[in-house]
Design an enzyme around this catalytic site. Structure first.
Site, short mmCIF file in Angstrom:
data_model
loop_
_atom_site.label_atom_id
_atom_site.label_comp_id
_atom_site.label_asym_id
_atom_site.label_seq_id
_atom_site.Cartn_x
_atom_site.Cartn_y
_atom_site.Cartn_z
N ASP A 1 -5.87 0.87 0.36
CA ASP A 1 -5.97 1.24 1.76
C ASP A 1 -7.35 0.86 2.25
O ASP A 1 -8.09 0.18 1.55
CB ASP A 1 -5.71 2.75 1.93
CG ASP A 1 -6.83 3.58 1.33
OD1 ASP A 1 -7.65 3.02 0.58
OD2 ASP A 1 -6.90 4.78 1.61
N LYS B 1 0.83 -1.20 0.00
CA LYS B 1 0.00 0.00 0.00
C LYS B 1 0.87 1.25 0.00
O LYS B 1 0.70 2.15 -0.83
CB LYS B 1 -0.94 -0.02 1.21
CG LYS B 1 -1.85 1.18 1.32
CD LYS B 1 -1.30 2.21 2.27
CE LYS B 1 -2.02 3.54 2.10
NZ LYS B 1 -1.41 4.58 2.95
#
Length: 212
Positions: free
Chosen positions: A138, A120
């Site tokens: 996310d 991420k």
DNA sequence: CTCCCGATAT
DNA sequence: ATATCAGGAG
């Protein structure tokens, strides 16, 4: 969600958020990397508050290493998980100095070797600084992808690969940022504002979520 | 799967 | 009181 609807979704998102930019404040790759590491389980509002002071004090990787760890912890305390995060920041900066000539690497393989950096965070830095497309999964992208019926997966890595199949590569970064903006504005975790959401008509879970 | 862990909305 | 917030490591 079928292919024509995906196209529709992308065009609605583009209209709603023409210039999707990261909500995190930064002025160089190191700052973006640090801000993104700190952003775990925290709001961008808090992060920008903390980094405003932080980046005034800490300019180079060396700066994060020469202060006592307790000082660094104090400086990032409000972001939560401060014990882990301060260790990540420090380890990260040490590795940047030792292995990467003090520079933030511009590829995913190297980025994920840094402490506190997963896919991420790596994709966020690649997309928002280096201009290399990456799906940033996310908490918002995860939640919205599921609500929109773009994936059945729970695991963020699997969701990332599902989205890579569905979304044109050039749009990976902007798409991620747009979903995040949509998630903050309408498709809020606890109380989604489906009636105001531009994707209401093509969202499989629009009504269910609202009536629950 | 658990732990990390402060701030804010509900 | 509890859920959730730009997750990652062990």
């Amino acid at each position: 969600m079928k292919k024509p609807e995906v196209k529709k979704m992308l065009s609605i998102l583009k209209k709603e958020f023409p210039e999707p930019k990261s909500a995190l404040n930064f002025s160089n790759p190191l700052e973006l990397l640090i801000a993104t590491i700190l952003s775990a389980q925290s709001t961008d509002k808090i992060i920008n508050e903390v980094t405003k002071e932080l980046f005034r004090k800490y300019k180079k990787p060396e700066d994060y290493i020469k202060v006592p760890i307790t000082q660094l912890e104090k400086d990032i305390k409000k972001t939560g998980f401060f014990h882990n995060k301060s260790k990540s920041l420090r380890g990260c900066c040490e590795k940047l100095i030792n292995d990467f000539n003090g520079k933030v690497p511009d590829n995913l393989e190297d980025l994920v070797t840094l402490p506190g950096v997963g896919r991420k965070t790596a994709n966020c830095v690649l997309g928002n600084y280096f201009g290399k497309p990456g799906i940033v999964v996310d908490t918002h992208v995860k939640r919205l992808s599921q609500r929109l019926g773009l994936t059945e997966q729970e695991n963020p890595d699997k969701i990332e690969f599902d989205l890579m199949e569905i979304i044109p590569k050039k749009e990976w970064t902007d798409f991620s940022n747009r979903l995040i903006l949509l998630g903050r504005k309408y498709c809020i975790a606890r109380k989604p504002k489906c009636e105001e959401c531009p994707l209401q008509k093509i969202c499989p879970s629009a009504f269910n979520v609202e009536k629950k």
